[in-house]
Design a protein around this motif. Sequence first.
Motif, PDB file in Angstrom:
ATOM      1  N   LEU A 100      15.558 -11.083   3.065  1.00  0.00           N
ATOM      2  CA  LEU A 100      14.661 -11.279   1.930  1.00  0.00           C
ATOM      3  C   LEU A 100      13.243 -11.568   2.414  1.00  0.00           C
ATOM      4  CD1 LEU A 100      16.893 -13.480  -0.412  1.00  0.00           C
ATOM      5  CD2 LEU A 100      16.817 -10.997  -0.196  1.00  0.00           C
ATOM      6  N   LEU A 101      12.267 -11.274   1.563  1.00  0.00           N
ATOM      7  CA  LEU A 101      10.863 -11.502   1.885  1.00  0.00           C
ATOM      8  C   LEU A 101      10.409 -12.767   1.161  1.00  0.00           C
ATOM      9  CD1 LEU A 101       8.352 -10.298   3.333  1.00  0.00           C
ATOM     10  CD2 LEU A 101       7.760  -9.216   1.158  1.00  0.00           C
TER      11      LEU A 101
ATOM     12  N   GLY B  11      19.219  -4.146  -1.679  1.00  0.00           N
ATOM     13  CA  GLY B  11      18.779  -5.528  -1.848  1.00  0.00           C
ATOM     14  C   GLY B  11      17.849  -6.003  -0.762  1.00  0.00           C
ATOM     15  N   ILE B  12      17.711  -5.208   0.309  1.00  0.00           N
ATOM     16  CA  ILE B  12      16.852  -5.595   1.424  1.00  0.00           C
ATOM     17  C   ILE B  12      15.393  -5.618   0.962  1.00  0.00           C
ATOM     18  CG2 ILE B  12      16.253  -3.361   2.461  1.00  0.00           C
ATOM     19  CD1 ILE B  12      17.781  -6.212   4.443  1.00  0.00           C
TER      20      ILE B  12
ATOM     21  N   SER C 170      13.133 -12.332  -4.266  1.00  0.00           N
ATOM     22  CA  SER C 170      13.863 -13.406  -4.916  1.00  0.00           C
ATOM     23  C   SER C 170      15.307 -12.982  -5.059  1.00  0.00           C
ATOM     24  CB  SER C 170      13.278 -13.692  -6.305  1.00  0.00           C
ATOM     25  OG  SER C 170      13.480 -12.575  -7.167  1.00  0.00           O
ATOM     26  N   LEU C 171      16.158 -13.940  -5.360  1.00  0.00           N
ATOM     27  CA  LEU C 171      17.570 -13.625  -5.585  1.00  0.00           C
ATOM     28  C   LEU C 171      17.718 -12.668  -6.765  1.00  0.00           C
ATOM     29  CD1 LEU C 171      20.598 -14.067  -5.099  1.00  0.00           C
ATOM     30  CD2 LEU C 171      20.450 -16.064  -6.598  1.00  0.00           C
ATOM     31  N   GLN C 172      16.943 -12.886  -7.806  1.00  0.00           N
ATOM     32  CA  GLN C 172      17.025 -12.033  -8.989  1.00  0.00           C
ATOM     33  C   GLN C 172      16.686 -10.586  -8.634  1.00  0.00           C
ATOM     34  OE1 GLN C 172      14.229 -12.961 -12.132  1.00  0.00           O
ATOM     35  NE2 GLN C 172      15.553 -12.087 -13.712  1.00  0.00           N
ATOM     36  N   GLU C 173      15.594 -10.393  -7.895  1.00  0.00           N
ATOM     37  CA  GLU C 173      15.203  -9.040  -7.513  1.00  0.00           C
ATOM     38  C   GLU C 173      16.234  -8.432  -6.569  1.00  0.00           C
ATOM     39  OE1 GLU C 173      11.186  -6.671  -6.044  1.00  0.00           O
ATOM     40  OE2 GLU C 173      11.565  -8.684  -5.247  1.00  0.00           O
ATOM     41  N   CYS C 174      16.795  -9.237  -5.681  1.00  0.00           N
ATOM     42  CA  CYS C 174      17.797  -8.755  -4.734  1.00  0.00           C
ATOM     43  C   CYS C 174      19.009  -8.180  -5.470  1.00  0.00           C
ATOM     44  CB  CYS C 174      18.226  -9.895  -3.812  1.00  0.00           C
ATOM     45  SG  CYS C 174      19.554  -9.473  -2.666  1.00  0.00           S
ATOM     46  N   LEU C 175      19.499  -8.910  -6.461  1.00  0.00           N
ATOM     47  CA  LEU C 175      20.663  -8.449  -7.216  1.00  0.00           C
ATOM     48  C   LEU C 175      20.335  -7.241  -8.086  1.00  0.00           C
ATOM     49  CD1 LEU C 175      22.136 -11.919  -8.303  1.00  0.00           C
ATOM     50  CD2 LEU C 175      22.614 -10.585  -6.239  1.00  0.00           C
ATOM     51  N   LEU C 176      19.138  -7.240  -8.666  1.00  0.00           N
ATOM     52  CA  LEU C 176      18.731  -6.093  -9.487  1.00  0.00           C
ATOM     53  C   LEU C 176      18.631  -4.814  -8.658  1.00  0.00           C
ATOM     54  CD1 LEU C 176      16.050  -7.553 -11.931  1.00  0.00           C
ATOM     55  CD2 LEU C 176      18.061  -6.201 -12.576  1.00  0.00           C
ATOM     56  N   LEU C 177      18.095  -4.922  -7.449  1.00  0.00           N
ATOM     57  CA  LEU C 177      17.984  -3.747  -6.581  1.00  0.00           C
ATOM     58  C   LEU C 177      19.355  -3.143  -6.303  1.00  0.00           C
ATOM     59  CD1 LEU C 177      15.302  -5.009  -4.015  1.00  0.00           C
ATOM     60  CD2 LEU C 177      15.024  -3.131  -5.655  1.00  0.00           C
ATOM     61  N   GLN C 178      20.348  -3.989  -6.154  1.00  0.00           N
ATOM     62  CA  GLN C 178      21.699  -3.498  -5.885  1.00  0.00           C
ATOM     63  C   GLN C 178      22.301  -2.830  -7.115  1.00  0.00           C
ATOM     64  OE1 GLN C 178      24.156  -6.470  -3.700  1.00  0.00           O
ATOM     65  NE2 GLN C 178      22.231  -7.583  -3.430  1.00  0.00           N
TER      66      GLN C 178
ATOM     67  N   LYS D  73      30.373  -9.333  -7.199  1.00  0.00           N
ATOM     68  CA  LYS D  73      30.484  -8.470  -6.024  1.00  0.00           C
ATOM     69  C   LYS D  73      29.130  -8.217  -5.357  1.00  0.00           C
ATOM     70  CE  LYS D  73      34.557  -5.944  -7.699  1.00  0.00           C
ATOM     71  NZ  LYS D  73      35.071  -4.610  -8.123  1.00  0.00           N
ATOM     72  N   LEU D  74      28.046  -8.582  -6.046  1.00  0.00           N
ATOM     73  CA  LEU D  74      26.715  -8.361  -5.486  1.00  0.00           C
ATOM     74  C   LEU D  74      26.487  -9.298  -4.304  1.00  0.00           C
ATOM     75  CD1 LEU D  74      24.691  -8.027  -8.809  1.00  0.00           C
ATOM     76  CD2 LEU D  74      25.677  -6.206  -7.407  1.00  0.00           C
ATOM     77  N   ASN D  75      25.668  -8.842  -3.376  1.00  0.00           N
ATOM     78  CA  ASN D  75      25.471  -9.574  -2.117  1.00  0.00           C
ATOM     79  C   ASN D  75      24.119 -10.279  -2.106  1.00  0.00           C
ATOM     80  OD1 ASN D  75      25.491 -10.520   0.460  1.00  0.00           O
ATOM     81  ND2 ASN D  75      25.500  -8.526   1.450  1.00  0.00           N
ATOM     82  N   PRO D  76      24.093 -11.614  -2.095  1.00  0.00           N
ATOM     83  CA  PRO D  76      22.809 -12.325  -2.093  1.00  0.00           C
ATOM     84  C   PRO D  76      22.128 -12.332  -0.734  1.00  0.00           C
ATOM     85  CG  PRO D  76      24.598 -13.887  -1.986  1.00  0.00           C
ATOM     86  CD  PRO D  76      25.235 -12.536  -2.135  1.00  0.00           C
ATOM     87  N   LYS D  77      22.832 -11.893   0.313  1.00  0.00           N
ATOM     88  CA  LYS D  77      22.271 -11.911   1.672  1.00  0.00           C
ATOM     89  C   LYS D  77      22.502 -10.557   2.341  1.00  0.00           C
ATOM     90  CE  LYS D  77      23.155 -16.862   2.270  1.00  0.00           C
ATOM     91  NZ  LYS D  77      23.770 -17.892   3.138  1.00  0.00           N
TER      92      LYS D  77
END
Length: 499
Positions: A162-163, A201-202, A206-214, A266-270
């Motif tokens: 994450l950035l 998600g890379i 933010s966590l929200q953006e990470c999950l949305l990207l996936q 199932k989404l990956n936060p990391k």
Amino acid sequence: MAQEQIQEQKLTQQQKLTQNITQQQLLQAQLTELPITQLLERINMEMDDNPALEPSDDDVQDPLYAQDPQPADNSDDDYEQEQRQSALDDALASIGRDDEELPVYYGGRQQESRDERQEETVYGQTESFIDQLNEQMNMATLTDQERQVMEYLIGSLDDDGLLRKPLDSIADELAIYHNTDVTTEQIEQVLHRLQDFDPPGIGARSLQECLLLQVRRRSPSRLRGLMETVLKEHFELFTKKHWKQLGKSLKLSELQTQTLIGELRKLNPKPGASISETVGRSMQQITPDFIVDTSDDGTVTFTLNHGDMPELHVSQSFADTLREYQDGKEHLSRQMKEALLYTRRKVEAAQGFIEAIRMRRHTMTVTMQAIIQWQHRFFEDGDEASLRPMILKDIAERTGLDLSTVSRVSSSKYAQTRWGTFPLRYFFSDGYKTAEGEELSTREIKAALRDLIDAEDKGKPLSDDALQKLLTTRGYPIARRTVAKYREQLGIPIARLRK
């Protein structure tokens, strides 16, 4: 007046050297390149295709090499799913905490302890998620400026991928330290390109953006639409796990709500950490091709790992049939001649394959012997700084093998040593030649540089000039720009960012 046309024929002789690789040479090259696990698969395929090739009945396996492959079940998938759910729960629980509770980052990357770095090196982890992102970047079409921004963004990601750093801070750093003047809008455009890379998600901020990207990588469906709605419009309910209220807001039945939540879990936060875990698990499943043993008196010996590889021989029935046909070939019918041709072809193929296996063993043996002789000190003490400069050409000259052959042996092969399991490529490194003509290993210099930075006062970190002077006093007289290059290759930021 008629013109005579004189035709002149000239016979010229030209010497031209050409090299044609035979089928047998090609087979030897292919088998030499295969690691032990793939070689076993190739042998089984060859025995299935060629009835003239058989394993010896009295073949006895050494218990040392009788290593059964790990069963391919779903336990790893279940474990990974549990880990993701746990990580997502932790990530959701951490939302709203004060900044001082978050890990400290230097230059965007989470600081690692020296012991952690050494553990990764010892067990041969050769590719991080940063390396994989750089590979994808090299395949992308980017301008020079976009590539520079992309490299900086990749280097600014934390260990989860994450950035965390604001784009305006990145713009300032690019201007100050790299003399690159770009706007936050331009950086964001490059960031969107980075977010298209794998894993999904890379590069999220933010966590929200990470999950949305996936979620947006999924095929369009009603379920995907609901997942986006939850993450965009009901994220607070999601973070607080108010499932009943969430289902009520979306007008879903209890079963539909459970299905939706199950997919979200199932989404990956990391996403960055998931690559490291995958690499780590794959490293545990590696079967070494060489077993190297170092005795207490410093004697280094090794054996080839044959795994479950059988001793091969030509089928006796095929050999006898071939002999019978050849003894009476003057009186053979057409059908028997065809049988003779088939039998001979299979026997010759079996003999060629057995010879190729024998040549592979010889090539692997002489190559490993040369590597151990060259890097004997490392095999004695396991210290990375003990590795001498060594390139493929050095081993080729010492063994008399072709350079491409040494390259094939070195690729995808691993050696199990007293100090851990290493890819063979680990033992190769370029050298740095001093003004006095002394050749030093770049890996040795990097290890010394890392030691100096680990031991520095973090309140007053050492500049590249100071590091250069200290390295010179330790016997590594390299230029300041070389210090900067090695520091960047180690992923260590400049002094100002190490405070």
